[in-house]
Design a protein around this motif. Structure first.
Motif, PDB file in Angstrom:
ATOM      1  N   VAL A 130      24.084 121.709 -18.320  1.00  0.00           N
ATOM      2  CA  VAL A 130      23.673 121.091 -17.057  1.00  0.00           C
ATOM      3  C   VAL A 130      22.229 121.445 -16.718  1.00  0.00           C
ATOM      4  O   VAL A 130      21.620 120.795 -15.868  1.00  0.00           O
ATOM      5  N   ARG A 131      21.642 122.449 -17.365  1.00  0.00           N
ATOM      6  CA  ARG A 131      20.241 122.790 -17.105  1.00  0.00           C
ATOM      7  C   ARG A 131      19.313 121.656 -17.478  1.00  0.00           C
ATOM      8  O   ARG A 131      18.218 121.524 -16.931  1.00  0.00           O
ATOM      9  N   ASP A 132      19.738 120.808 -18.424  1.00  0.00           N
ATOM     10  CA  ASP A 132      18.905 119.685 -18.854  1.00  0.00           C
ATOM     11  C   ASP A 132      19.000 118.488 -17.911  1.00  0.00           C
ATOM     12  O   ASP A 132      18.269 117.514 -18.085  1.00  0.00           O
ATOM     13  N   ASP A 133      19.903 118.557 -16.940  1.00  0.00           N
ATOM     14  CA  ASP A 133      20.115 117.408 -16.066  1.00  0.00           C
ATOM     15  C   ASP A 133      19.099 117.315 -14.939  1.00  0.00           C
ATOM     16  O   ASP A 133      19.056 116.323 -14.225  1.00  0.00           O
ATOM     17  N   GLY A 134      18.317 118.356 -14.731  1.00  0.00           N
ATOM     18  CA  GLY A 134      17.325 118.351 -13.670  1.00  0.00           C
ATOM     19  C   GLY A 134      17.907 118.464 -12.286  1.00  0.00           C
ATOM     20  O   GLY A 134      17.257 118.104 -11.302  1.00  0.00           O
ATOM     21  N   ILE A 135      19.156 118.934 -12.174  1.00  0.00           N
ATOM     22  CA  ILE A 135      19.782 119.118 -10.871  1.00  0.00           C
ATOM     23  C   ILE A 135      20.293 120.545 -10.763  1.00  0.00           C
ATOM     24  O   ILE A 135      20.511 121.227 -11.765  1.00  0.00           O
ATOM     25  N   ARG A 136      20.453 121.000  -9.529  1.00  0.00           N
ATOM     26  CA  ARG A 136      21.019 122.315  -9.301  1.00  0.00           C
ATOM     27  C   ARG A 136      22.529 122.154  -9.147  1.00  0.00           C
ATOM     28  O   ARG A 136      22.999 121.522  -8.210  1.00  0.00           O
ATOM     29  N   PRO A 137      23.317 122.692 -10.079  1.00  0.00           N
ATOM     30  CA  PRO A 137      24.763 122.472 -10.003  1.00  0.00           C
ATOM     31  C   PRO A 137      25.400 123.236  -8.851  1.00  0.00           C
ATOM     32  O   PRO A 137      24.868 124.241  -8.358  1.00  0.00           O
ATOM     33  N   ASN A 138      26.542 122.742  -8.413  1.00  0.00           N
ATOM     34  CA  ASN A 138      27.324 123.413  -7.388  1.00  0.00           C
ATOM     35  C   ASN A 138      27.961 124.661  -7.996  1.00  0.00           C
ATOM     36  O   ASN A 138      28.761 124.555  -8.926  1.00  0.00           O
ATOM     37  N   LEU A 139      27.607 125.832  -7.480  1.00  0.00           N
ATOM     38  CA  LEU A 139      28.097 127.082  -8.044  1.00  0.00           C
ATOM     39  C   LEU A 139      29.281 127.659  -7.272  1.00  0.00           C
ATOM     40  O   LEU A 139      29.701 128.782  -7.535  1.00  0.00           O
ATOM     41  N   ASP A 140      29.820 126.896  -6.324  1.00  0.00           N
ATOM     42  CA  ASP A 140      30.982 127.376  -5.587  1.00  0.00           C
ATOM     43  C   ASP A 140      32.177 127.527  -6.523  1.00  0.00           C
ATOM     44  O   ASP A 140      32.340 126.776  -7.483  1.00  0.00           O
ATOM     45  N   THR A 141      33.022 128.506  -6.226  1.00  0.00           N
ATOM     46  CA  THR A 141      34.217 128.743  -7.042  1.00  0.00           C
ATOM     47  C   THR A 141      35.179 127.561  -6.938  1.00  0.00           C
ATOM     48  O   THR A 141      35.432 127.036  -5.858  1.00  0.00           O
ATOM     49  N   TYR A 142      35.712 127.140  -8.096  1.00  0.00           N
ATOM     50  CA  TYR A 142      36.767 126.126  -8.131  1.00  0.00           C
ATOM     51  C   TYR A 142      37.949 126.745  -8.851  1.00  0.00           C
ATOM     52  O   TYR A 142      37.890 127.023 -10.054  1.00  0.00           O
ATOM     53  N   PRO A 236      40.046 108.776  -9.239  1.00  0.00           N
ATOM     54  CA  PRO A 236      39.389 110.013  -8.853  1.00  0.00           C
ATOM     55  C   PRO A 236      39.126 110.918 -10.054  1.00  0.00           C
ATOM     56  O   PRO A 236      39.946 111.009 -10.968  1.00  0.00           O
ATOM     57  N   GLU A 237      37.992 111.569 -10.048  1.00  0.00           N
ATOM     58  CA  GLU A 237      37.573 112.469 -11.125  1.00  0.00           C
ATOM     59  C   GLU A 237      38.592 113.585 -11.329  1.00  0.00           C
ATOM     60  O   GLU A 237      39.174 114.105 -10.373  1.00  0.00           O
ATOM     61  N   ASP A 238      38.844 113.947 -12.612  1.00  0.00           N
ATOM     62  CA  ASP A 238      39.797 115.027 -12.873  1.00  0.00           C
ATOM     63  C   ASP A 238      39.139 116.261 -13.481  1.00  0.00           C
ATOM     64  O   ASP A 238      39.828 117.225 -13.819  1.00  0.00           O
ATOM     65  N   THR A 239      37.813 116.269 -13.645  1.00  0.00           N
ATOM     66  CA  THR A 239      37.100 117.478 -14.065  1.00  0.00           C
ATOM     67  C   THR A 239      36.737 118.281 -12.834  1.00  0.00           C
ATOM     68  O   THR A 239      36.104 117.759 -11.908  1.00  0.00           O
ATOM     69  N   GLY A 240      37.140 119.562 -12.796  1.00  0.00           N
ATOM     70  CA  GLY A 240      37.052 120.351 -11.575  1.00  0.00           C
ATOM     71  C   GLY A 240      35.697 120.350 -10.906  1.00  0.00           C
ATOM     72  O   GLY A 240      35.573 120.060  -9.710  1.00  0.00           O
ATOM     73  N   LYS A 241      34.619 120.640 -11.651  1.00  0.00           N
ATOM     74  CA  LYS A 241      33.301 120.769 -11.052  1.00  0.00           C
ATOM     75  C   LYS A 241      32.699 119.434 -10.638  1.00  0.00           C
ATOM     76  O   LYS A 241      31.703 119.398  -9.917  1.00  0.00           O
ATOM     77  N   ARG A 242      33.285 118.326 -11.095  1.00  0.00           N
ATOM     78  CA  ARG A 242      32.766 117.012 -10.716  1.00  0.00           C
ATOM     79  C   ARG A 242      33.543 116.393  -9.556  1.00  0.00           C
ATOM     80  O   ARG A 242      33.287 115.249  -9.172  1.00  0.00           O
ATOM     81  N   ARG A 243      34.507 117.128  -9.019  1.00  0.00           N
ATOM     82  CA  ARG A 243      35.237 116.643  -7.859  1.00  0.00           C
ATOM     83  C   ARG A 243      34.468 117.006  -6.591  1.00  0.00           C
ATOM     84  O   ARG A 243      33.812 118.037  -6.558  1.00  0.00           O
ATOM     85  N   PRO A 244      34.544 116.199  -5.508  1.00  0.00           N
ATOM     86  CA  PRO A 244      35.184 114.881  -5.474  1.00  0.00           C
ATOM     87  C   PRO A 244      34.262 113.830  -6.098  1.00  0.00           C
ATOM     88  O   PRO A 244      33.044 113.978  -6.108  1.00  0.00           O
ATOM     89  N   GLY A 245      34.826 112.790  -6.607  1.00  0.00           N
ATOM     90  CA  GLY A 245      34.074 111.726  -7.256  1.00  0.00           C
ATOM     91  C   GLY A 245      35.034 110.804  -7.960  1.00  0.00           C
ATOM     92  O   GLY A 245      36.251 111.010  -7.931  1.00  0.00           O
ATOM     93  N   ASP A 246      34.496 109.786  -8.594  1.00  0.00           N
ATOM     94  CA  ASP A 246      35.321 108.819  -9.314  1.00  0.00           C
ATOM     95  C   ASP A 246      34.829 108.710 -10.752  1.00  0.00           C
ATOM     96  O   ASP A 246      33.674 109.033 -11.067  1.00  0.00           O
ATOM     97  N   GLU A 247      35.701 108.251 -11.637  1.00  0.00           N
ATOM     98  CA  GLU A 247      35.341 108.059 -13.023  1.00  0.00           C
ATOM     99  C   GLU A 247      36.026 106.809 -13.561  1.00  0.00           C
ATOM    100  O   GLU A 247      37.062 106.380 -13.061  1.00  0.00           O
ATOM    101  N   ALA A 248      35.428 106.222 -14.588  1.00  0.00           N
ATOM    102  CA  ALA A 248      36.022 105.087 -15.283  1.00  0.00           C
ATOM    103  C   ALA A 248      35.485 105.125 -16.705  1.00  0.00           C
ATOM    104  O   ALA A 248      34.272 105.123 -16.922  1.00  0.00           O
ATOM    105  N   TRP A 249      36.381 105.192 -17.683  1.00  0.00           N
ATOM    106  CA  TRP A 249      35.929 105.278 -19.067  1.00  0.00           C
ATOM    107  C   TRP A 249      36.981 104.698 -20.013  1.00  0.00           C
ATOM    108  O   TRP A 249      38.157 104.597 -19.684  1.00  0.00           O
ATOM    109  N   LEU A 250      36.504 104.354 -21.211  1.00  0.00           N
ATOM    110  CA  LEU A 250      37.348 103.900 -22.316  1.00  0.00           C
ATOM    111  C   LEU A 250      36.898 104.671 -23.548  1.00  0.00           C
ATOM    112  O   LEU A 250      35.708 104.724 -23.846  1.00  0.00           O
TER     113      LEU A 250
END
Length: 262
Positions: A130-142, A236-250
């Motif tokens: 995530v360091r390459d994403d140019g964003i500061r990740p949420n470091l709160d405990t999940y 709804p997203e099912d990866t812990g650190k990406r919640r809350p959010g939505d996803e759609a993939w194939l």
């Protein structure tokens, strides 16, 4: 193998013995095929959007099995790591997320019915990619602990299941209840087609549904089972650190697990 002692019975009556097996080859409970977060060793390559790979490393270990007639019960331990990677160049992937999970399950099966009662823990973390994403990740405990009850019935080549879940503890705090239903069908042959659907809702997502689907070919050899096919999910997203959010993939999915034998 340890055999229980047969109780004395009156004339014309025979009691069914209780038989114990240590370290059976596979769990009685079979995780849903269309659930991308099932604790099954899986590699999923997203082919519909940004190139991404999800990998699951799973190890279910039943410790002991008890048999009484056609009824079987197991207790054991199950663990899994859910790893997320995103493309960062040709054949280069950044390690983005990992969720660690373990559970203490009790499995029961009798005829066409099967079920599982589990206590489980999950904690979610960022990978160093995530360091390459140019964003500061949420470091709160999940972190989550829950109890979940599963039930399933087999009807010919089809299997239908449902579950209910209640959180015992959550960081960050959230609403506790969730449920799922689904079905799957596959041929009885050593190499056979399969298809499956899954629907999940959770109170913390406002009961918004998450749909999963899978289809492909399954190869079985003894207790070993390998699947290759397509898998999709939307909701709804099912990866812990990406919640809350939505996803759609194939994605193209390759999955391995073991199946209990009669």
């Amino acid at each position: 193998m340890c055999r229980g002692r047969r109780a004395r019975a009156g004339p014309g009556r025979r009691l069914t013995p209780l038989v114990a097996h240590a370290l059976p080859a596979a769990p009685l409970w079979q995780d849903p095929v269309a659930d991308s977060r099932a604790p099954r060793s899986t590699l999923i390559v997203d082919v519909a959007g940004a190139t991404a790979i999800d990998a699951t490393l799973a190890l279910p270990v039943p410790f002991v099995e008890l048999r009484w007639g056609e009824t079987r019960a197991q207790v054991g331990l199950a663990t899994a790591l859910f790893l997320g990677f995103e493309a960062d160049g040709e054949l280069t992937f950044d390690f983005e997320t990992f969720d660690g999970w373990f559970a203490l399950p009790i499995d029961v099966a009798s005829g066409p019915w099967s079920g599982r009662l589990e206590w489980a823990h999950l904690s979610a973390h960022w990978g160093d990619g995530v360091r390459d994403d140019g964003i500061r990740p949420n470091l709160d405990t999940y972190s989550r602990e829950w109890v979940r009850l599963w039930g399933a019935r087999t009807v010919g080549p089809a299997r239908f299941y449902a579950s209910g879940q209640a959180l015992l503890h959550a960081l960050p705090a959230t609403e506790p209840f969730a449920a799922s239903v689904g079905g799957e069908v596959e041929g009885p042959w050593r190499v056979a087609p399969y298809a499956a659907v899954d629907l999940r809702v959770a109170q913390e997502d406002g009961w918004n549904p998450a749909f999963g689907a899978a289809a492909g070919v399954r190869l079985q050899s003894g207790t070993h089972r390998l699947r290759l096919g397509l898998m999709a999910r939307i909701g709804p997203e099912d990866t812990g650190k990406r919640r809350p959010g939505d996803e759609a993939w194939l994605g193209i999915a390759l999955a391995y697990d073991r199946v209990a034998q009669e």
